[in-house]
Design a protein around this motif. Sequence first.
Motif, PDB file in Angstrom:
ATOM      1  N   ILE A 117       0.842  -1.204   0.000  1.00 49.97           N
ATOM      2  CA  ILE A 117       0.000   0.000   0.000  1.00 49.97           C
ATOM      3  C   ILE A 117       0.871   1.246   0.000  1.00 49.97           C
ATOM      4  O   ILE A 117       0.616   2.201  -0.746  1.00 49.97           O
ATOM      5  CB  ILE A 117      -0.965  -0.015   1.200  1.00 49.97           C
ATOM      6  N   MET A 118       1.925   1.240   0.807  1.00 47.61           N
ATOM      7  CA  MET A 118       2.828   2.385   0.874  1.00 47.61           C
ATOM      8  C   MET A 118       3.550   2.576  -0.465  1.00 47.61           C
ATOM      9  O   MET A 118       3.678   3.708  -0.952  1.00 47.61           O
ATOM     10  CB  MET A 118       3.846   2.165   1.993  1.00 47.61           C
ATOM     11  N   LEU A 119       3.985   1.505  -1.087  1.00 45.98           N
ATOM     12  CA  LEU A 119       4.659   1.578  -2.379  1.00 45.98           C
ATOM     13  C   LEU A 119       3.718   2.106  -3.453  1.00 45.98           C
ATOM     14  O   LEU A 119       4.097   2.962  -4.263  1.00 45.98           O
ATOM     15  CB  LEU A 119       5.198   0.204  -2.765  1.00 45.98           C
ATOM     16  N   PHE A 120       2.485   1.624  -3.462  1.00 44.85           N
ATOM     17  CA  PHE A 120       1.493   2.104  -4.426  1.00 44.85           C
ATOM     18  C   PHE A 120       1.261   3.602  -4.258  1.00 44.85           C
ATOM     19  O   PHE A 120       1.212   4.350  -5.236  1.00 44.85           O
ATOM     20  CB  PHE A 120       0.170   1.346  -4.254  1.00 44.85           C
ATOM     21  N   GLY A 121       1.133   4.064  -3.029  1.00 43.77           N
ATOM     22  CA  GLY A 121       0.918   5.485  -2.774  1.00 43.77           C
ATOM     23  C   GLY A 121       2.084   6.337  -3.226  1.00 43.77           C
ATOM     24  O   GLY A 121       1.910   7.406  -3.811  1.00 43.77           O
ATOM     25  N   ALA A 122       3.298   5.856  -2.974  1.00 39.69           N
ATOM     26  CA  ALA A 122       4.487   6.608  -3.381  1.00 39.69           C
ATOM     27  C   ALA A 122       4.596   6.692  -4.903  1.00 39.69           C
ATOM     28  O   ALA A 122       4.864   7.758  -5.462  1.00 39.69           O
ATOM     29  CB  ALA A 122       5.733   5.965  -2.791  1.00 39.69           C
ATOM     30  N   VAL A 123       4.369   5.570  -5.592  1.00 36.80           N
ATOM     31  CA  VAL A 123       4.445   5.560  -7.055  1.00 36.80           C
ATOM     32  C   VAL A 123       3.357   6.443  -7.658  1.00 36.80           C
ATOM     33  O   VAL A 123       3.615   7.227  -8.576  1.00 36.80           O
ATOM     34  CB  VAL A 123       4.359   4.115  -7.594  1.00 36.80           C
ATOM     35  N   ALA A 124       2.141   6.354  -7.134  1.00 37.53           N
ATOM     36  CA  ALA A 124       1.051   7.177  -7.649  1.00 37.53           C
ATOM     37  C   ALA A 124       1.333   8.659  -7.441  1.00 37.53           C
ATOM     38  O   ALA A 124       1.079   9.484  -8.324  1.00 37.53           O
ATOM     39  CB  ALA A 124      -0.266   6.777  -6.973  1.00 37.53           C
ATOM     40  N   THR A 125       1.880   9.017  -6.285  1.00 37.35           N
ATOM     41  CA  THR A 125       2.209  10.414  -6.005  1.00 37.35           C
ATOM     42  C   THR A 125       3.264  10.930  -6.978  1.00 37.35           C
ATOM     43  O   THR A 125       3.143  12.037  -7.512  1.00 37.35           O
ATOM     44  CB  THR A 125       2.710  10.563  -4.556  1.00 37.35           C
ATOM     45  N   LEU A 126       4.293  10.136  -7.215  1.00 40.34           N
ATOM     46  CA  LEU A 126       5.335  10.550  -8.158  1.00 40.34           C
ATOM     47  C   LEU A 126       4.799  10.673  -9.585  1.00 40.34           C
ATOM     48  O   LEU A 126       5.160  11.596 -10.318  1.00 40.34           O
ATOM     49  CB  LEU A 126       6.502   9.567  -8.114  1.00 40.34           C
ATOM     50  N   MET A 127       3.929   9.753  -9.985  1.00 44.30           N
ATOM     51  CA  MET A 127       3.361   9.822 -11.333  1.00 44.30           C
ATOM     52  C   MET A 127       2.507  11.076 -11.510  1.00 44.30           C
ATOM     53  O   MET A 127       2.566  11.727 -12.549  1.00 44.30           O
ATOM     54  CB  MET A 127       2.537   8.567 -11.617  1.00 44.30           C
ATOM     55  N   ILE A 128       1.736  11.409 -10.514  1.00 43.05           N
ATOM     56  CA  ILE A 128       0.907  12.611 -10.582  1.00 43.05           C
ATOM     57  C   ILE A 128       1.783  13.854 -10.594  1.00 43.05           C
ATOM     58  O   ILE A 128       1.546  14.791 -11.358  1.00 43.05           O
ATOM     59  CB  ILE A 128      -0.100  12.647  -9.410  1.00 43.05           C
ATOM     60  N   GLY A 129       2.809  13.867  -9.762  1.00 45.81           N
ATOM     61  CA  GLY A 129       3.695  15.021  -9.685  1.00 45.81           C
ATOM     62  C   GLY A 129       4.445  15.295 -10.965  1.00 45.81           C
ATOM     63  O   GLY A 129       4.736  16.441 -11.298  1.00 45.81           O
ATOM     64  N   HIS A 130       4.743  14.257 -11.709  1.00 42.72           N
ATOM     65  CA  HIS A 130       5.512  14.419 -12.936  1.00 42.72           C
ATOM     66  C   HIS A 130       4.646  14.401 -14.192  1.00 42.72           C
ATOM     67  O   HIS A 130       5.183  14.423 -15.307  1.00 42.72           O
ATOM     68  CB  HIS A 130       6.582  13.329 -13.043  1.00 42.72           C
ATOM     69  N   SER A 131       3.339  14.379 -14.044  1.00 44.94           N
ATOM     70  CA  SER A 131       2.465  14.335 -15.217  1.00 44.94           C
ATOM     71  C   SER A 131       2.457  15.686 -15.932  1.00 44.94           C
ATOM     72  O   SER A 131       2.683  16.744 -15.343  1.00 44.94           O
ATOM     73  CB  SER A 131       1.039  13.964 -14.805  1.00 44.94           C
TER      74      SER A 131
END
Length: 71
Positions: free
Chosen positions: A13-27
């Motif tokens: 869950i923590m890994l999913f949240g971190a990856v999703a946050t980075l993807m949104i930040g770099h979109s």
Amino acid sequence: MPLYTYYLIFFLIMLFGAVATLMIGHSKKNKEGNPNYDKQTKSIFRGLSLYYIIAIGLGFLALVVYIIAIS
């Protein structure tokens, strides 16, 4: 359920949240910005507050279930 299973679930869950946050930040859409963002702050904070209230409530519920399960 063994304790390492809970650690694995938590880590995923923590890994999913971190990856999703980075993807949104770099979109591309995020980098372009939103001129209406400042006009919508009230609804944005209301939604974010509701999200945090639900997440904290579910976290406490998970803690209670865990404590009951190990007792």
